[in-house]
Design a protein around this motif. Structure first.
Motif, mmCIF file in Angstrom:
data_model
loop_
_atom_site.group_PDB
_atom_site.id
_atom_site.type_symbol
_atom_site.label_atom_id
_atom_site.label_comp_id
_atom_site.label_asym_id
_atom_site.label_seq_id
_atom_site.Cartn_x
_atom_site.Cartn_y
_atom_site.Cartn_z
ATOM 1 N N ALA B 144 42.130 61.953 20.200
ATOM 2 C CA ALA B 144 41.680 61.246 21.399
ATOM 3 C C ALA B 144 42.883 60.792 22.230
ATOM 4 C CB ALA B 144 40.808 60.058 21.011
ATOM 5 N N GLY B 145 43.896 60.286 21.572
ATOM 6 C CA GLY B 145 45.093 59.817 22.273
ATOM 7 C C GLY B 145 45.884 60.969 22.886
ATOM 8 N N TRP B 146 45.843 62.088 22.217
ATOM 9 C CA TRP B 146 46.497 63.301 22.715
ATOM 10 C C TRP B 146 45.739 63.795 23.955
ATOM 11 C CZ3 TRP B 146 46.623 68.350 19.255
ATOM 12 C CH2 TRP B 146 47.458 69.303 19.845
ATOM 13 N N ALA B 147 44.417 63.780 23.873
ATOM 14 C CA ALA B 147 43.599 64.188 25.022
ATOM 15 C C ALA B 147 43.876 63.275 26.211
ATOM 16 C CB ALA B 147 42.115 64.169 24.647
ATOM 17 N N SER B 148 43.972 61.972 25.949
ATOM 18 C CA SER B 148 44.253 61.033 27.047
ATOM 19 C C SER B 148 45.591 61.338 27.695
ATOM 20 C CB SER B 148 44.248 59.593 26.533
ATOM 21 O OG SER B 148 42.927 59.200 26.264
ATOM 22 N N LEU B 150 46.991 64.274 27.803
ATOM 23 C CA LEU B 150 46.879 65.535 28.541
ATOM 24 C C LEU B 150 46.091 65.381 29.837
ATOM 25 C CD1 LEU B 150 46.196 67.986 25.551
ATOM 26 C CD2 LEU B 150 48.202 68.023 27.042
ATOM 27 N N THR B 151 45.021 64.577 29.777
ATOM 28 C CA THR B 151 44.170 64.463 30.965
ATOM 29 C C THR B 151 44.637 63.340 31.884
ATOM 30 O OG1 THR B 151 42.650 62.950 29.839
ATOM 31 C CG2 THR B 151 42.113 65.298 29.735
ATOM 32 N N ASP B 153 43.884 60.183 31.576
ATOM 33 C CA ASP B 153 42.754 59.283 31.871
ATOM 34 C C ASP B 153 43.122 57.804 31.707
ATOM 35 O OD1 ASP B 153 42.714 58.810 29.130
ATOM 36 O OD2 ASP B 153 40.820 59.844 28.755
#
Lengths: 324, 356
Positions: B144-148, B150-151, B153
């Motif tokens: 989740a932190g990696w996605a944040s 990357l995006t 957000d």
């Protein structure tokens, strides 16, 4: 149209989905500049950059668990596991989490991820590089399991898997990665999950198979076509599976056989036999035969052909069904 | 021949509020009197809920429960630093964190009473379902932190783990990935000295858990886990840092599990009561009360009111829990997939038929 093998078809599907949906991200070992150990992500790193095609540290558990977290936070990770035997390291995350998130959160969180791995024997790969483990995942609630057999199907099914809102295990038959070349449309198309394909129509009996063995079953069936007219169903998706197609076919032919590479006991063939038993027993003129791998580990390269259902064993199985 | 020191490292320890209720003003986090009151009120609420949940288990009104007693500061102080939409990845002993994060106490009782609906996060928060296998949630938080990251957000993920979880592959993989990708993830290890009966010293040869971060290329810090101010301060710094894009942090909250592992455990079998008594003197709430009294923020009237409000809120939650409509058994089937697969549909029909 492009004349493509299954590896190229994987790349085409991934490219299409990366273009189509900004939330799609590829993760895996050596998938970046190197393009993956089978080159199925070849060129994608240069085309989409390091934030979309991401080399990961060497941890299959880490890849699977990270994909779960990415998926719940709005991304669509497509994870590559280099070989199906390494999926065992990911198994805990797939069983304990990926397949349960929707249910445990009562729909508040979902896990739209795909975990791809080359599977099956026949190319003299090292041990644990060629496991036939589809039944493990088919037996795991919450997951879907896809096992294509041709380049055309690889592209359409992988696109469908990536667009699916639930976690999908996508097993790619290594043995036909480069063994089949066919016309694959460059334009977008999907093959819906859960739909089988009648790849050869016939009247005398039905063979249900999937993955690499579709090709080899068809070749075996051709050899005896003057004696037996076999209908061949490529299951395409292991879970959910197209029971309607199976039942419609066996009601027509009255005889059936399942061919798969995985060990027989509790292999997915057992489920198919059970379904035929429940839904078409009255139509059956012979017991359903299974031609499968044995309840042994897949032998090392020198002996693997003793294990994988051969043309001879497939033909013997056909006779067993027909002679009953 | 070349022989030289390539790396040396230091691990900071932070305590702001000591066990006697004295604070080091130079280390105080930026908090208002209102923040101090909220931290205190949350700790009382957590303790009140925890005691009550324990007794509900003993009365057979909920199933297995895992007490949080003694760890109120490490959970309240850290979650207090999060934004609502940040991602919380709790474990089975994260009751305190969940309470601060708006997870209704009624739902928490539902969960421990065997109802999946207890895991549903309120819409305004991202509270992931409690992890039951030890340590697996570390990877979800990393993802989740990696996605944040990357995006972009702007969200941060915070994961709660125990000292036992630091032995798990999931934890090490998550820390490793977090270091490589500078993920917006904060790892909080509540080192409560025990994984069921296994003492921290038998869990790892490392002198501190915080130092494990060094091997993965980021900062680790040990904090007095019974000091809500220190926990808040380091977590706030870590969360801000992650939000800025400056990567992960490992926070070791040095604390003590005052209760048994679970309602099925008996810690007297493996630990000395004297040790428990020593730790009781370091209670996170007692020291906060002393400090707030000294500061003129707490008197008997306020203290009684906080306790009465908490007791009332918990009672209300229990009443609501016991009046919750039973779950629709069909939910077993309907929440497995977005669209029910053919096979499951057939079994669902069979189920409905069996209920006629």
């Amino acid at each position: 149209m492009v004349l493509a093998n299954a590896v190229t078809a994987v790349t085409m599907a991934l490219r299409g989905e990366l273009k189509r949906d900004k939330s799609v991200v590829l993760i895996g070992e050596d998938i970046g500049l190197n393009g993956g150990v089978f080159r199925s992500t070849d060129g994608l790193f240069k085309e989409f950059g390091k934030d979309r095609v991401i080399d990961t540290p060497l941890s299959e558990l880490g890849i699977a668990g990270a994909a779960v977290g990415m998926a719940v936070n709005g991304m669509k990770p497509v994870a590559e596991i280099q070989f199906s035997g390494f999926l065992y390291a990911s198994f805990d995350q797939l069983v304990s989490h990926a397949g349960r998130i929707r249910g445990r959160s009562r729909g508040r969180f979902t896990c739209p991820m795909v975990i791809r791995a080359p599977a099956g024997g026949g190319i003299r790969a090292l041990e644990l590089h060629c496991e036939c483990n589809e039944a493990l995942f088919a037996h795991t609630p919450g997951l879907k399991v896809v096992y294509p057999s041709t380049p055309y199907d690889v592209k359409g099914l992988l696109a469908a898997a990536i667009r699916d809102p639930d976690p999908v295990v996508f097993l790619e038959p290594m043995r036909i990665y480069r063994a089949i070349k066919e016309e694959v449309p460059e334009e977008d198309y999907v093959i819906p999950l859960g739909k089988a394909n009648v790849v050869r129509e016939g009247t005398d009996m039905t063979i249900i198979t999937w993955g690499a063995l579709v090709k080899y079953t068809l070749e075996a069936v051709e050899k005896i076509k003057d004696k037996v007219n076999v209908e061949v169903i490529d299951l395409r998706t292991i879970y959910p599976f197209d029971v309607e197609a199976i039942i419609a076919s066996v009601k027509k032919t009255g005889r059936a056989m399942v061919v798969h590479e995985a060990p027989r006991t509790s292999g997915f063939g057992a489920e198919i036999v059970a379904q035929i038993n429940e839904k078409a027993l009255d139509s059956m003129e012979a017991p359903v035969v299974r031609v499968t791998g044995y309840d042994t580990v897949l032998p090392f390269a020198n002996l693997e052909n003793e294990y994988i259902p051969s043309e001879k064993r497939i033909i013997a199985g056909i006779h067993k069904v027909m002679d009953y | 021949m070349v022989k030289k020191v390539l790396k040396t490292f230091e691990i900071d320890y932070l305590q702001v509020l000591d066990e006697h209720g004295k604070v080091d003003e130079s280390l105080m986090p930026k908090v208002t009197d209102d923040d101090l009151k909220k931290l205190y009120e949350n700790m009382i609420l957590v303790r009140t809920f925890d005691k009550k949940a324990f007794s509900l288990q003993r009365q057979g009104r909920i199933g297995t429960y895992l007490e949080v007693r003694g760890q109120e500061a490490s959970q309240v102080g850290s979650t207090y630093a999060m934004k609502d939409k940040d991602w919380l990845f709790p474990m089975y002993r994260s009751t305190g964190a969940l309470i601060v994060r708006g997870q209704p106490m009624t739902r928490m009782l539902q969960y421990w009473g065997g109802d999946e609906r207890g895991l549903i996060s309120p819409d305004e928060f991202n509270n992931f379902p409690i992890a039951i296998p030890v340590g697996t949630q570390a990877l979800h938080a990393l993802g989740a932190g990696w996605a944040s990251k990357l995006t972009g957000d702007g969200l941060v993920s915070v994961v709660y783990l125990g000292d036992g979880a630091t032995s798990k592959e999931d934890f090490m993989s998550a820390m490793n990935f977090a270091g490589v990708y500078n993920a917006a993830t904060v790892f909080i290890v509540e080192n409560n000295q025990f994984a069921i009966s296994t003492h921290r010293d038998e869990q790892t040869g490392s002198e501190t858990i915080a130092q494990k971060a060094i091997a993965f290329g980021f900062e680790g810090i040990q904090v007095d886990g019974n000091d809500v101010l220190a926990v808040y301060k380091v977590t706030k710094d870590a969360v801000d840092k992650a939000r800025r894009g400056d990567g992960p942090t490992l926070i070791e909250c040095y604390t003590y599990r005052m209760g048994d592992h679970s309602t099925s455990d008996d810690a007297a079998r493996y630990r000395d009561q004297k040790e428990v008594e020593e730790w009781a003197k370091k209670d996170p709430i007692d020291r906060m009360e002393k400090f707030m009294t000294e500061k003129g923020l707490l008197d008997d009237t306020y203290k009684d009111k906080v306790q009465a409000d908490s007791t009332a809120a918990v009672k209300e939650a229990i009443d609501a829990y016991e009046k919750v409509e039973p779950a629709n058994p069909e939910d077993i089937f309907t929440y497995m997939y977005a669209e029910m697969p053919t096979q499951l549909k057939e079994q669902f029909e069979e189920y409905k038929e069996s209920k006629k």
